[in-house]
Design a protein around this motif. Structure first.
Motif, PDB file in Angstrom:
ATOM      1  N   GLY A   1     -16.177 109.962 104.825  1.00 19.54           N
ATOM      2  CA  GLY A   1     -15.773 108.569 104.715  1.00 19.54           C
ATOM      3  C   GLY A   1     -14.540 108.354 103.863  1.00 19.54           C
ATOM      4  N   ASN A   2     -13.867 109.438 103.489  1.00 20.32           N
ATOM      5  CA  ASN A   2     -12.645 109.317 102.699  1.00 20.32           C
ATOM      6  C   ASN A   2     -11.438 109.085 103.609  1.00 20.32           C
ATOM      7  N   THR A   3     -10.442 108.426 103.075  1.00 25.29           N
ATOM      8  CA  THR A   3      -9.213 108.152 103.826  1.00 25.29           C
ATOM      9  C   THR A   3      -8.072 108.948 103.206  1.00 25.29           C
ATOM     10  N   PRO A   4      -7.666 110.058 103.843  1.00 27.33           N
ATOM     11  CA  PRO A   4      -6.531 110.827 103.299  1.00 27.33           C
ATOM     12  C   PRO A   4      -5.263 109.972 103.346  1.00 27.33           C
ATOM     13  N   MET A   5      -4.450 110.108 102.306  1.00 33.94           N
ATOM     14  CA  MET A   5      -3.236 109.307 102.220  1.00 33.94           C
ATOM     15  C   MET A   5      -2.018 110.206 102.051  1.00 33.94           C
ATOM     16  N   GLY A   6      -0.875 109.661 102.437  1.00 31.94           N
ATOM     17  CA  GLY A   6       0.404 110.328 102.238  1.00 31.94           C
ATOM     18  C   GLY A   6       1.420 109.322 101.746  1.00 31.94           C
TER      19      GLY A   6
ATOM     20  N   ALA B   1       0.324 105.460 102.976  1.00 30.72           N
ATOM     21  CA  ALA B   1      -0.140 105.223 104.338  1.00 30.72           C
ATOM     22  C   ALA B   1      -1.140 106.308 104.707  1.00 30.72           C
ATOM     23  N   SER B   2      -2.006 105.976 105.641  1.00 31.34           N
ATOM     24  CA  SER B   2      -3.083 106.882 106.027  1.00 31.34           C
ATOM     25  C   SER B   2      -2.553 108.017 106.900  1.00 31.34           C
ATOM     26  N   VAL B   3      -3.065 109.243 106.648  1.00 30.57           N
ATOM     27  CA  VAL B   3      -2.743 110.413 107.469  1.00 30.57           C
ATOM     28  C   VAL B   3      -4.052 111.124 107.819  1.00 30.57           C
TER      29      VAL B   3
ATOM     30  N   PHE C   1      10.183 107.558 110.950  1.00 34.11           N
ATOM     31  CA  PHE C   1      11.139 107.154 111.974  1.00 34.11           C
ATOM     32  C   PHE C   1      10.682 105.925 112.759  1.00 34.11           C
ATOM     33  N   TYR C   2       9.439 105.512 112.590  1.00 32.99           N
ATOM     34  CA  TYR C   2       8.926 104.406 113.391  1.00 32.99           C
ATOM     35  C   TYR C   2       8.406 103.283 112.494  1.00 32.99           C
ATOM     36  N   ASP C   3       7.307 103.571 111.843  1.00 33.76           N
ATOM     37  CA  ASP C   3       6.649 102.596 110.986  1.00 33.76           C
ATOM     38  C   ASP C   3       5.819 103.391 109.984  1.00 33.76           C
ATOM     39  N   ALA C   4       5.132 102.721 109.136  1.00 31.81           N
ATOM     40  CA  ALA C   4       4.313 103.410 108.132  1.00 31.81           C
ATOM     41  C   ALA C   4       3.007 103.888 108.755  1.00 31.81           C
ATOM     42  N   THR C   5       3.130 104.641 109.839  1.00 28.00           N
ATOM     43  CA  THR C   5       1.992 105.164 110.579  1.00 28.00           C
ATOM     44  C   THR C   5       2.256 106.628 110.893  1.00 28.00           C
TER      45      THR C   5
END
Length: 641
Positions: free
Chosen positions: A400-405, A414-416, A443-447
């Motif tokens: 249930g953790n959300t890895p971030m970068g 942002a999530s990775v 190059f696109y968005d924070a995704t």
């Protein structure tokens, strides 16, 4: 280098190959070709620029080989260089007109920005460039003038001071002596591109040739010539003339143990050995010292230390390529080699067939990795699949953790779907594993996208480990030069060590996929290569007087190795290094005594077939007696006239 004929630029001169010739007389026309080696030219493209009409251009028009080779051709490919001939007309109105003489066609100005990159050739166009910050590539590079605005106002093909004209894969620079100079009349240049024409099979150069079937004591003449393809000469292939150097092969003294270098041992103070190697080739055995040596490293340099004499015999050496441009010192060539700062593609592993590299490399050519000593191994572990997301679109692992970068857009979090780990130097030791913040170009968005550029940071800098607040480091402040890169400070992005991206055509990954990245381990100050040498010497256990020979035997009239009919010669071979040779008739009369004493372990002693009264000996059978500290031996030979 102290010689008055020494050319300090000789290493910069291009050549294509070597040829080896041999003669038994040394006379012109008698040399036979033994071997030939050739390579692809180091500069396989040449350009000639000639002004053919109009008043002399008040400045310089030059072929910019650096940007042609290192930018345009390096990025697009060498096929961009056509090797064709063009007429370039600089018109009095300040515009250019270009014709292709090879194809007999006009060449229009490009109406596509960075046509060379986006389209390539054909269709053939010319394109104007200035030096500026290139927004197309987000860097300081030659910048295309074929923008929408310049095409609309008609200035995209105009001359201006210090401009580049790109045509046929050639970057041609126009620079006036006066920056305000504008030609008052039409000027025409003929610009010719030449592609290297191979003179051989490009089988690579050889640096040694071993001749066989020779006779000890016979004189041969050798020459090594160099040749090259020269596009601006006739004939195109140039080769230096043959002169010949006399060489007489001789046997070693019996019992010799030749000099050698041995027992190369690689150690490291840190316990982690580099991927470097050292190869020693003995080229002058008689010059070997018999000393012990160490190869040590200091920053970008390596040094060769004579440990026995505590003397530095080679200092501040930088060549680690393994080529043949190493100096000869103390009778040997010490080749020190080390891998470039990069990922080791042979050991790096992609666990999924759905992922492929767009690139994987050391950032800025490895400059920062060198500074940080960051040669560790890394793991990218996908802990979430494409569909493992929350209602807000955040990736979520099994716990249930959300890895971030860290994305460069703001920068912002942002999530990775993955974790990035520094595995240290030992892969199977989890004790030195540290999770890092992944830093990504956006190059696109924070995704997350698989063709984002992923940056691997140095774990030793504050804020780079995942357990820390990334922005706790003052240099990570969004307003700092760390993000925009200060061109005046090449180390402003001081901890961006490696970067990689996956192919945008292969965006597939699954939970559980991983990427193991093994880096090359260059030589560092912790690494030492130690080796020993021994001088040549005579081993009494190996001396064998039965090896002594008289050549030729029988001696008939004269030998083909003799330089003239007035000179006779035979040789005693494989002698001890010091000995006395006495020659007798069958009746027991002593006719000649020869003293052989060679400090260079030469096993040959020539005899001119003259007796002690300086008279030619008669035909017949003769006895020789060799006396030395190792014993004595008697033999016989025949002379036939």
């Amino acid at each position: 280098p102290a010689h008055p004929l020494y050319d300090p630029a000789y290493l910069e001169e291009d050549f294509e190959g070597y040829r080896v010739y041999r003669s038994t007389s040394g006379l012109p026309g008698s040399f036979e070709l033994l071997a030939s080696w050739d390579k692809s030219s180091a500069t396989p493209r040449h350009v000639r620029i000639q002004q053919v009409a109009g008043s002399p251009f008040q400045g310089t028009v030059t072929y910019d080989e650096f940007w042609t080779e290192n930018w345009f051709l390096a990025v697009y490919g060498t096929e961009l260089f056509t090797g064709q001939e063009y007429l370039v007309q600089l018109k009095a109105d300040g515009s250019f007109f270009v014709s292709n003489l090879t194809l007999g066609t006009d060449v229009p100005a490009s109406e596509v920005q960075e046509h060379w990159y986006e389209v390539g050739e054909p269709p053939y166009v010319f394109e104007m460039f200035s030096w500026d910050f290139n927004p197309y590539f987000e860097d300081s590079l030659p910048t295309s003038r074929s923008t929408t605005e310049r095409i609309a106002d008609g200035t995209y093909d105009d001359y201006f001071d210090d401009c580049w004209l790109m045509v046929g894969g050639m970057a041609i620079n126009f620079k006036g002596d006066d920056p305000s100079y504008v030609p008052a009349e039409d000027i025409i240049f003929k610009i010719t591109g030449y592609l290297e024409e191979p003179e051989g099979d490009n089988t690579a150069l050889g640096y040694a040739y071993v001749d066989t079937g020779l006779i000890n004591g016979m004189t041969y003449w050798y020459d090594v010539t160099a040749y090259d393809f020269q596009p601006f000469s006739s004939p195109h292939s140039l080769e230096n003339g043959i002169r010949g150097i006399a060489v007489t092969p001789r046997s070693h003294a019996t019992g010799i143990v030749e000099g050698s270098a041995y027992e190369i041992q690689h150690t490291s103070a840190s316990g982690f050995l580099s991927d470097g190697t050292v190869i020693i080739t003995v080229v002058e055995p008689l010059v070997l010292t018999g000393h012990n040596y160490n190869v040590v490293f200091e920053g970008d340099y390596w040094h060769l230390i004579d440990v026995t004499d505590n003397d530095t015999v080679l200092k501040n050496q930088t060549n680690i390529s393994g080529d043949d441009n190493y100096p000869v010192v103390d009778g040997m060539v010490v080749k020190v080699m080390g891998p470039p700062i990069a990922f080791n593609d042979d050991l790096t592993e992609l666990s999924s067939e759905g992922l492929s590299w767009l690139f994987n490399e050391a950032y800025m050519g490895g400059r920062n990795a060198v500074n940080n000593g960051n040669y560790r191994n890394f793991l990218l572990k996908f802990v979430a699949g494409p569909g493992d997301t929350t209602a807000e679109g955040l990736y979520q692992d099994d716990q249930g953790n959300t890895p971030m970068g860290i994305f460069l857009a703001d920068p912002t979090l942002a999530s990775v779907p993955f974790e990035l780990w520094d595995l240290g130097m030992i892969l199977d030791d989890p004790a030195d594993d540290v999770r890092l913040w992944p830093l990504m170009y956006d190059f696109y968005d924070a995704t997350f996208h698989t063709d984002n550029y992923f940056l691997i940071l140095d774990k030793n800098n504050q804020g780079n480990t995942y357990a820390e607040d990334f922005f706790s480091n003052p240099d990570h402040d969004p307003a700092s030069a760390y993000w925009g890169f200060d061109t005046g400070d090449p180390f402003s992005r001081y901890d961006w060590d490696y970067r990689f991206a996956f192919s945008e055509t292969d965006p597939v990954w699954e939970k559980g996929d991983s990427v193991l990245m093994i880096t090359n381990k260059p030589n560092t100050s912790d690494d030492v290569f130690a080796f020993k040498t021994n001088k040549p010497y005579i081993s009494t256990d190996l001396v064998n007087l039965d090896d002594i020979r008289v050549v030729p035997n029988p001696y008939i009239v004269r030998n083909n190795w003799e330089p003239s009919r007035d000179y006779s010669r035979l040789a005693f071979t494989r002698l001890p290094d010091k000995c006395t040779i006495r020659i007798y008739t069958m009746a027991g009369d002593l006719i000649r005594t020869l003293r052989h004493d060679s400090a260079e372990f030469d096993g040959n002693e020539n005899w001119d077939l003259m007796n002690k009264n300086n008279q030619k000996i008669a035909a017949g059978i003769y006895i020789y007696h060799v006396e030395s500290d190792y014993g004595e031996i008697i033999g016989k030979f025949a002379v036939i006239r």
